[in-house]
Each structure stands twice: as structure tokens, then as C-alpha cells.
Write an enzyme that holds these catalytic residues in place. Structure first.
Site, short mmCIF file in Angstrom:
data_model
loop_
_atom_site.label_atom_id
_atom_site.label_comp_id
_atom_site.label_asym_id
_atom_site.label_seq_id
_atom_site.Cartn_x
_atom_site.Cartn_y
_atom_site.Cartn_z
N THR A 292 9.97 2.00 -4.00
CA THR A 292 9.84 0.57 -3.70
C THR A 292 10.62 -0.26 -4.72
O THR A 292 11.34 -1.20 -4.36
CB THR A 292 8.34 0.17 -3.75
OG1 THR A 292 7.64 0.92 -2.76
CG2 THR A 292 8.15 -1.31 -3.50
N ASN B 113 0.86 -1.18 0.00
CA ASN B 113 0.00 0.00 0.00
C ASN B 113 0.89 1.23 0.00
O ASN B 113 1.41 1.65 1.04
CB ASN B 113 -0.91 -0.01 1.22
CG ASN B 113 -1.89 -1.16 1.19
OD1 ASN B 113 -2.84 -1.15 0.42
ND2 ASN B 113 -1.63 -2.20 1.98
N GLU B 114 1.09 1.76 -1.20
CA GLU B 114 2.04 2.85 -1.38
C GLU B 114 1.42 4.17 -0.95
O GLU B 114 0.21 4.24 -0.66
CB GLU B 114 2.45 2.92 -2.86
CG GLU B 114 3.02 1.62 -3.42
CD GLU B 114 4.46 1.33 -2.95
OE1 GLU B 114 4.90 1.88 -1.93
OE2 GLU B 114 5.12 0.51 -3.61
N SER B 115 2.23 5.22 -0.95
CA SER B 115 1.74 6.56 -0.62
C SER B 115 0.52 6.87 -1.47
O SER B 115 0.52 6.61 -2.68
CB SER B 115 2.82 7.60 -0.91
OG SER B 115 3.98 7.28 -0.21
#
Ligand code: PGA
Length: 285
Positions: free
Chosen positions: A192, A173-175
Site C-alpha cells: 500500500t 483493511n489490509e491483508s
């Protein structure tokens, strides 16, 4: 000064002054090194498994990959081999998998979990769940729904183990991920992919997407433990623990989780208020 005055006022005038109170937004524990912290987390998981087994119930673990949890898995293996910890009745759900990804690929998280844990313990592999990197693109949405439904059927995860990306991601769950985000195909952040580039022989060969459990199911876990070690995590741990709750740093959502602890080594904890200015956090001893 204002906080210090408030603290003094509390300590002098409030008989019920609670020695355990502090200003941490996320409870943190830090240890001399990664091994010590990993042993503490492994023991908590082992205790949970034994408690569930004694009650005749399944223990439902949310598991993470990456460098960070390797020592914790090694300790679980040791507890199995030397102290009789059995994984019978344990069910596991991994956070994520690159897409596309074959299970026997050197970089697959299936392979990671087998090498670092499952091959060395007595878990029933039918109880192991890892997002499937081999399914057709058009089937991913249905797969993700089923994955969540399976977790929900157990009443949620008993414990979720997390690492943290240098950008603050949890799982993949990225920014920008919403606090209620679902399990889904996600685009990986540049940071990432950059962090993973050596595993894949260069940035151009590093996957661009992955399947990740959403923030929603992480937040729904009854207990969350996040591990972070080393200088690459110092800044992001500071932001996640003491900065605003923001989707720019998905780990900061954990400030709103009722039962979370971050397990850190001294280096990762170095910028926390309780290390930098401990007198702001509680009694001066
Ligand atoms: P790492 O990755 O454990 O390899 O540092 C953590 C993460 O990206 O969540």
C-alpha cells in the site's frame, strides 16, 4: 467437463432453468473503459439520492478515495451541474484517512474529497464525515467508536463505494484484517505504501499508519459497489472474485455480501472465468 455436463443436464432436464444463473461468486459487470463503468455507478448513486429525497429520508453514502473513483465523482458533479441532482439531505462517511494528517495537506483525503467532489456540489459540509487525521493518539479509539455510532444511528450505510488495493485491501483493511474488524488505527502494508509513494515524494515519506473503517461496517452496508480499472487490478480482482474467502484478501469477504457488484473495465476483468471460459458460467449461445 463435469461442470459442462452438469450445465447441459440442467438446461435439458430442468424446465425452470434460469437463464440468469451463473457461477460467479461476486456479481461483476465489465465495460469497455473506466468512464463507462463510472457513469453506471454514478447513476445508481444519483437514483438512490433522488429516491431518498422523494421519501424525505437521508441518503447515507460510504465514499472512497484513490484514483479509481475520480471519474465517478466527475460524473456526479456533471449530474449536479447539468441534470439538477441535488445533494441536500445526503450524508457521507469516508472510508479512511492517513494518520497523522492535516486536512489541508495536499495528500489528505479531506482535500481529495473537496477537490474531487464536495467543492463542486451543494452538499451541506456538516453532513460530511471523514476520519480525523489530527486527533491525539489517545483519542483515536473513542473517535472510531463515535464514527461507527454515527453510521449506526442512520441504520448503516445505504451504499458503500470501494476501490481495491493491489493486495486486496478495502478501505485500509489490509491483508489479515478480520471480517468483523472495527474502525481503528491500522498499520499500512508495504504494498500500500509502495503504491502511494509517488504522492508523498518517496517511500520513506509515505505514512505508515491510517484510520480505517473496519470490514464489519463495510459488510453491513445495504449495497456495496467496488470499482477496479486497469492492469494493476487484474490479478487481485481474479483472486477476490474467484479465489477462497480469506483474510489474506479482504475484498474476498464480499463474496458473502448479499448485495454487491464489482464494476470493472475489460482489463481488470481479463482473468475472470466469465471472460476466460464463459461456457462454464451459463448457456452457450
Ligand atoms: P486506487 O486505490 O484507486 O488509487 O487504485 C485503490 C485502493 O487502494 O483502495
Amino acid at each position: 467437463i463435469i461442470q459442462f455436463t452438469n450445465f447441459m443436464a440442467n438446461s435439458v432436464f430442468n424446465d425452470a432453468y434460469d437463464l440468469s444463473f451463473n457461477y460467479e461468486k461476486i456479481p461483476t459487470e465489465f465495460y469497455k473503459n473506466a468512464l463507462e463503468a463510472s457513469k453506471v455507478v454514478a447513476k445508481e448513486i444519483a437514483d438512490l439520492i433522488r429516491r431518498k429525497q422523494a421519501a424525505g429520508k437521508p441518503a447515507v453514502l460510504g465514499l472512497a478515495t484513490g484514483n479509481t473513483p475520480k471519474l465517478m465523482y466527475a460524473e456526479l458533479i456533471r449530474l449536479h451541474k447539468e441534470e439538477g441532482l441535488s445533494f441536500k439531505g445526503v450524508h457521507t462517511f469516508n472510508l479512511d484517512e492517513y494518520y497523522p494528517m492535516q486536512p489541508d495537506d495536499i495528500n489528505s483525503y479531506v482535500r481529495f474529497m473537496k477537490t474531487n467532489l464536495f467543492d463542486h456540489i451543494d452538499i451541506d459540509m456538516n453532513n460530511v464525515n471523514i476520519p480525523d487525521g489530527t486527533i491525539a493518539k489517545e483519542d483515536i479509539a473513542a473517535f472510531c467508536q463515535e464514527y461507527e455510532a454515527k453510521i449506526d444511528a442512520f441504520g448503516g450505510l445505504d451504499i458503500q463505494v470501494l476501490g481495491i488495493g493491489s493486495n486486496g485491501h478495502v478501505g485500509f483493511n489490509e491483508s489479515g484484517s478480520h471480517i468483523n474488524s472495527k474502525t481503528r488505527l491500522v498499520a499500512l502494508d508495504y504494498s500500500t505504501r509502495y503504491d502511494a509513494r509517488n504522492d508523498f515524494g518517496g517511500l520513506s515519506k509515505t505514512p505508515t499508519v491510517a484510520i480505517s473503517l473496519g470490514v464489519h461496517h463495510i459488510m453491513n452496508a445495504k449495497r456495496v459497489v467496488l470499482l477496479a480499472f486497469g492492469p494493476g487490478k487484474t490479478n487481485i480482482i481474479h483472486k477476490a472474485c474467484e479465489g477462497p474467502v480469506t483474510e489474506h484478501v479482504p475484498a474476498s469477504f464480499l463474496q458473502t455480501h448479499p448485495n454487491v457488484t464489482f464494476y470493472l473495465d475489460e482489463v481488470a476483468a481479463a482473468k475472470l472465468m466469465k471472460v476466460q471460459t464463459p461456457w462454464l458460467m451459463g448457456p452457450v449461445e
